[in-house]
Motif scaffolding. Structure first.
Motif, PDB file in Angstrom:
ATOM      1  N   LYS A 240      -7.866 -10.061  -5.206  1.00 60.76           N
ATOM      2  CA  LYS A 240      -6.968 -11.203  -4.395  1.00 60.76           C
ATOM      3  C   LYS A 240      -7.137 -12.644  -5.526  1.00 60.76           C
ATOM      4  N   GLU A 241      -6.482 -12.419  -6.850  1.00 61.53           N
ATOM      5  CA  GLU A 241      -6.224 -13.352  -7.333  1.00 61.53           C
ATOM      6  C   GLU A 241      -4.529 -13.955  -7.562  1.00 61.53           C
ATOM      7  N   PRO A 242      -4.183 -14.595  -6.630  1.00 59.47           N
ATOM      8  CA  PRO A 242      -2.801 -14.931  -6.386  1.00 59.47           C
ATOM      9  C   PRO A 242      -2.252 -15.622  -7.821  1.00 59.47           C
ATOM     10  N   LYS A 243      -2.805 -16.641  -8.445  1.00 60.72           N
ATOM     11  CA  LYS A 243      -2.428 -17.214  -9.685  1.00 60.72           C
ATOM     12  C   LYS A 243      -2.166 -16.192 -11.030  1.00 60.72           C
ATOM     13  N   LYS A 244      -2.946 -15.218 -10.924  1.00 60.30           N
ATOM     14  CA  LYS A 244      -3.127 -14.515 -12.088  1.00 60.30           C
ATOM     15  C   LYS A 244      -2.230 -13.211 -11.882  1.00 60.30           C
ATOM     16  N   ILE A 245      -2.139 -13.069 -10.705  1.00 59.65           N
ATOM     17  CA  ILE A 245      -1.157 -11.914 -10.166  1.00 59.65           C
ATOM     18  C   ILE A 245       0.400 -12.629 -10.680  1.00 59.65           C
ATOM     19  N   SER A 246       0.547 -13.535 -10.204  1.00 66.11           N
ATOM     20  CA  SER A 246       1.759 -14.505 -10.658  1.00 66.11           C
ATOM     21  C   SER A 246       2.070 -14.548 -12.163  1.00 66.11           C
ATOM     22  N   ASN A 247       1.059 -14.772 -12.760  1.00 69.29           N
ATOM     23  CA  ASN A 247       1.219 -15.168 -14.386  1.00 69.29           C
ATOM     24  C   ASN A 247       1.446 -13.641 -14.773  1.00 69.29           C
ATOM     25  N   ILE A 248       1.006 -12.620 -14.394  1.00 74.94           N
ATOM     26  CA  ILE A 248       1.346 -11.360 -14.667  1.00 74.94           C
ATOM     27  C   ILE A 248       2.450 -10.896 -14.530  1.00 74.94           C
ATOM     28  N   LEU A 249       3.219 -11.104 -13.356  1.00 74.93           N
ATOM     29  CA  LEU A 249       4.481 -10.799 -12.981  1.00 74.93           C
ATOM     30  C   LEU A 249       5.564 -11.598 -13.757  1.00 74.93           C
ATOM     31  N   ASN A 250       5.087 -12.813 -14.003  1.00 70.92           N
ATOM     32  CA  ASN A 250       5.992 -13.808 -14.855  1.00 70.92           C
ATOM     33  C   ASN A 250       6.108 -13.359 -16.135  1.00 70.92           C
ATOM     34  N   GLU A 251       4.867 -12.812 -16.727  1.00 66.63           N
ATOM     35  CA  GLU A 251       4.939 -12.668 -18.214  1.00 66.63           C
ATOM     36  C   GLU A 251       5.382 -11.169 -18.474  1.00 66.63           C
ATOM     37  N   ASN A 252       5.868 -10.441 -17.510  1.00 64.39           N
ATOM     38  CA  ASN A 252       6.064  -8.903 -17.915  1.00 64.39           C
ATOM     39  C   ASN A 252       7.310  -8.563 -17.141  1.00 64.39           C
ATOM     40  N   ASN A 253       8.323  -7.833 -17.828  1.00 62.29           N
ATOM     41  CA  ASN A 253       9.477  -7.389 -17.241  1.00 62.29           C
ATOM     42  C   ASN A 253       9.234  -6.101 -16.754  1.00 62.29           C
ATOM     43  N   PHE A 254       8.564  -5.948 -15.583  1.00 63.99           N
ATOM     44  CA  PHE A 254       8.370  -4.650 -15.201  1.00 63.99           C
ATOM     45  C   PHE A 254       9.878  -3.967 -14.543  1.00 63.99           C
ATOM     46  N   SER A 255      10.036  -2.890 -14.674  1.00 64.06           N
ATOM     47  CA  SER A 255      11.390  -2.137 -14.158  1.00 64.06           C
ATOM     48  C   SER A 255      11.221  -1.054 -12.860  1.00 64.06           C
ATOM     49  N   ASN A 256      12.216  -0.751 -12.339  1.00 66.86           N
ATOM     50  CA  ASN A 256      11.993   0.262 -11.383  1.00 66.86           C
ATOM     51  C   ASN A 256      11.042   1.741 -12.085  1.00 66.86           C
ATOM     52  N   GLU A 257      11.351   1.899 -13.087  1.00 64.71           N
ATOM     53  CA  GLU A 257      10.761   3.045 -13.510  1.00 64.71           C
ATOM     54  C   GLU A 257       9.355   2.802 -13.858  1.00 64.71           C
ATOM     55  N   ASP A 258       8.712   1.464 -13.911  1.00 60.74           N
ATOM     56  CA  ASP A 258       7.302   1.255 -14.012  1.00 60.74           C
ATOM     57  C   ASP A 258       6.769   1.401 -12.686  1.00 60.74           C
ATOM     58  N   CYS A 259       7.360   1.489 -11.314  1.00 60.57           N
ATOM     59  CA  CYS A 259       6.843   1.601 -10.085  1.00 60.57           C
ATOM     60  C   CYS A 259       6.051   2.874  -9.800  1.00 60.57           C
ATOM     61  N   ILE A 260       6.357   3.836 -10.048  1.00 59.03           N
ATOM     62  CA  ILE A 260       5.398   5.120  -9.903  1.00 59.03           C
ATOM     63  C   ILE A 260       3.963   4.873 -10.562  1.00 59.03           C
ATOM     64  N   LEU A 261       4.231   4.387 -11.800  1.00 63.84           N
ATOM     65  CA  LEU A 261       2.832   4.225 -12.585  1.00 63.84           C
ATOM     66  C   LEU A 261       2.130   2.860 -12.076  1.00 63.84           C
ATOM     67  N   ILE A 262       2.731   2.055 -11.425  1.00 68.94           N
ATOM     68  CA  ILE A 262       2.085   0.902 -10.819  1.00 68.94           C
ATOM     69  C   ILE A 262       1.310   1.573  -9.630  1.00 68.94           C
TER      70      ILE A 262
END
Length: 332
Positions: A214-236
């Motif tokens: 539950k680290e919202p700032k770190k979560i936001s940073n990771i999402l902003n720094e990475n361009n996850f795609s639809n294909e990444d969703c299953i792996l996530i």
């Protein structure tokens, strides 16, 4: 107005303030974003969801500029048709020393967002098409020539084949070769085969760990720094499931022995030292019954995204952003 991606350097702030990027070539997009940083641009990253939930706050931030700020670039990630009403409002507002870039995935010809930008005389639309083998070969050859690294044509072809047609992956492989060859060291074909394409997706693992902590700032940073795609969703989601099940076992042990250090030290397989602190936090935050509910929800999300892959990224991002807000002492 449509322009080609190689014409981006011609764009000047205050002549074209709002630009739509769309397409699968995240590697080429990221190259452009990195070039902006080199030119001392102030970069601000937003998720579309953040803006839709509080558009007034977004307008205030974008339209208010400090005298001490450089030229600004606002990047809105994972944009969809929903952003169109927000962007239309900017036609009535003045943007000073600011470019807004909407970063979207593939948009078909029927897309209202794409059509709006293509027909506009005020805004710009830039398609980013997937690289072909010839383009990647040219990129690799130029990089190696610039770094004065000599390898054979067959080895260049090997690197390109390992990149799976992705420019970002290709640069990752080339940078590994550059590091190995520093000081004039030569690289053999055998070692090149071992060195390249050994990528582990640390970003996804780190994202899931911080969600469970539950680290919202770190979560936001990771999402902003990475361009996850639809294909990444299953792996996530699979990574989320595996980690949740491991924490469930530890949480059950902790509920019995009431000793967090004993729980951590008795874990099998052993927890690596650098992961102990975040694992400790995860155990303390989640009760077994809530982890079970989380696992059920993850299974449901996996079914959803398998049925509709085109909308999977938004489903996963929405879920991830909600995790820090959930009360794990009650219910998911």
């Amino acid at each position: 107005m449509i322009i080609k991606s190689f014409e981006l350097n011609k764009i000047k702030i205050n002549t074209a303030n709002i630009i739509l990027f769309y397409g699968k070539n995240d590697g080429e997009k990221n190259q452009y974003f990195k070039s902006l940083k080199k030119h001392n641009k102030e970069i601000y990253n937003y998720e579309e969801k953040e803006i839709l939930e509080n558009s007034d706050n977004f307008f205030d931030k974008v339209l208010t500029k400090s005298l001490f700020e450089n030229e600004r670039v606002v990047i809105i990630k994972r944009t969809s048709e929903k952003i169109l009403k927000i962007i239309e409002n900017f036609t009535l507002k003045r943007l000073e020393d600011t470019i807004i870039i909407l970063n979207a995935d593939i948009l078909d010809k029927k897309s209202k967002l794409r059509s709006f930008f293509e027909k506009s005389k005020e805004f710009i639309c830039v398609p980013f098409y997937q690289d072909n083998e010839q383009t990647l070969s040219k990129i690799a050859s130029n990089f190696l020539r610039e770094k004065k690294i000599s390898i054979s044509r067959s080895d260049i072809n090997l690197i390109i084949s390992r990149s799976n047609g992705d420019r970002a992956t290709l640069f990752n492989e080339l940078e590994k070769i550059e590091l190995y060859c520093k000081g004039g060291k030569k690289i053999s074909t055998e070692y090149l085969s071992k060195l390249t394409n050994l990528i582990e997706n640390h970003s996804i693992s780190e994202l899931v760990d911080n969600c469970l902590a539950k680290e919202p700032k770190k979560i936001s940073n990771i999402l902003n720094e990475n361009n996850f795609s639809n294909e990444d969703c299953i792996l996530i989601i699979r990574t989320f499931l595996n980690k949740s099940k491991k924490i469930l076992i530890l949480s059950n042990d902790f509920s019995k022995n009431k000793n967090i250090e004993k729980t951590i030290s008795a874990a099998k397989p052993p927890i690596f030292w650098k992961d102990k602190e975040i694992t400790r936090k995860q155990i303390m935050l989640w009760k077994p019954e809530n982890l079970k509910k989380l696992i059920y929800k993850l299974n449901d999300i996996e079914l959803q995204i398998k049925k509709n892959l085109s909308n999977s990224l938004q489903v996963v991002i929405d879920f991830i952003l909600e995790i820090p807000l959930t009360d794990t002492n009650n219910k998911i």
